[in-house]
Design a protein around this motif. Structure first.
Motif, PDB file in Angstrom:
ATOM      1  N   MET A 137       9.774  12.472 -11.886  1.00  0.00           N
ATOM      2  CA  MET A 137       8.941  11.359 -12.330  1.00  0.00           C
ATOM      3  C   MET A 137       9.178  10.183 -11.382  1.00  0.00           C
ATOM      4  O   MET A 137      10.102   9.403 -11.566  1.00  0.00           O
ATOM      5  N   VAL A 138       8.361  10.104 -10.341  1.00  0.00           N
ATOM      6  CA  VAL A 138       8.496   9.062  -9.326  1.00  0.00           C
ATOM      7  C   VAL A 138       7.290   8.128  -9.426  1.00  0.00           C
ATOM      8  O   VAL A 138       6.149   8.592  -9.447  1.00  0.00           O
ATOM      9  N   PRO A 139       7.518   6.814  -9.493  1.00  0.00           N
ATOM     10  CA  PRO A 139       6.405   5.865  -9.633  1.00  0.00           C
ATOM     11  C   PRO A 139       5.704   5.587  -8.301  1.00  0.00           C
ATOM     12  O   PRO A 139       5.705   4.477  -7.784  1.00  0.00           O
ATOM     13  N   ILE A 140       5.101   6.622  -7.738  1.00  0.00           N
ATOM     14  CA  ILE A 140       4.422   6.521  -6.446  1.00  0.00           C
ATOM     15  C   ILE A 140       2.920   6.713  -6.676  1.00  0.00           C
ATOM     16  O   ILE A 140       2.506   7.647  -7.353  1.00  0.00           O
ATOM     17  N   ASP A 141       2.113   5.834  -6.093  1.00  0.00           N
ATOM     18  CA  ASP A 141       0.664   5.931  -6.215  1.00  0.00           C
ATOM     19  C   ASP A 141       0.008   6.389  -4.919  1.00  0.00           C
ATOM     20  O   ASP A 141      -1.116   6.855  -4.925  1.00  0.00           O
ATOM     21  N   ALA A 142       0.723   6.252  -3.789  1.00  0.00           N
ATOM     22  CA  ALA A 142       0.164   6.662  -2.496  1.00  0.00           C
ATOM     23  C   ALA A 142       1.291   7.155  -1.602  1.00  0.00           C
ATOM     24  O   ALA A 142       2.392   6.614  -1.622  1.00  0.00           O
ATOM     25  N   VAL A 143       1.005   8.204  -0.840  1.00  0.00           N
ATOM     26  CA  VAL A 143       2.002   8.767   0.069  1.00  0.00           C
ATOM     27  C   VAL A 143       1.320   9.195   1.364  1.00  0.00           C
ATOM     28  O   VAL A 143       0.189   9.699   1.347  1.00  0.00           O
ATOM     29  N   ILE A 144       1.987   8.941   2.483  1.00  0.00           N
ATOM     30  CA  ILE A 144       1.467   9.365   3.780  1.00  0.00           C
ATOM     31  C   ILE A 144       1.760  10.853   3.921  1.00  0.00           C
ATOM     32  O   ILE A 144       2.909  11.281   3.811  1.00  0.00           O
ATOM     33  N   VAL A 145       0.711  11.644   4.150  1.00  0.00           N
ATOM     34  CA  VAL A 145       0.862  13.095   4.244  1.00  0.00           C
ATOM     35  C   VAL A 145       0.617  13.624   5.656  1.00  0.00           C
ATOM     36  O   VAL A 145       0.784  14.808   5.900  1.00  0.00           O
ATOM     37  N   GLY A 146       0.196  12.767   6.572  1.00  0.00           N
ATOM     38  CA  GLY A 146      -0.012  13.209   7.944  1.00  0.00           C
ATOM     39  C   GLY A 146      -0.160  12.046   8.901  1.00  0.00           C
ATOM     40  O   GLY A 146      -0.609  10.962   8.522  1.00  0.00           O
ATOM     41  N   ILE A 147       0.269  12.287  10.145  1.00  0.00           N
ATOM     42  CA  ILE A 147       0.052  11.339  11.225  1.00  0.00           C
ATOM     43  C   ILE A 147      -1.055  11.920  12.095  1.00  0.00           C
ATOM     44  O   ILE A 147      -0.971  13.068  12.530  1.00  0.00           O
TER      45      ILE A 147
END
Length: 91
Positions: free
Chosen positions: A71-81
């Motif tokens: 349960m991590v309060p993350i709304d956006a994550v970078i998935v690629g460069i």
């Protein structure tokens, strides 16, 4: 998902549980012509993106799935460069 450009970093010495060791970057959404489009977001980065790089950002529930049932309060994550992309021009 959306295309964005890293425009800054966020430092936080106190974070919620599960966010330890996560780098937080400020990302400006961009369109295919690299024009700004939309509000900036703070995205978690586990892959090592840097200032000025174009990135792919996943947001919402799919962003949390990366953390394997935590349960991590993350709304956006970078998935690629992004190395490059091509969009055919209309005639």
């Amino acid at each position: 998902m959306f295309l964005g450009k890293v425009i800054g970093s966020v430092w936080s010495t106190q974070k919620e549980e599960g966010m330890e060791n996560l780098k937080l970057l400020i990302v400006q959404p961009i369109d295919w012509n690299e024009k700004e489009g939309g509000q900036t977001v703070i995205a978690a980065d586990r892959i090592g993106a840097g200032f000025g790089e174009k990135v792919i950002v996943s947001s919402g529930t799919p962003a949390r799935i990366i953390f394997h049932n935590k349960m991590v309060p993350i709304d956006a994550v970078i998935v690629g460069i992004v190395d490059s992309y091509e969009v055919p021009q209309e005639n």
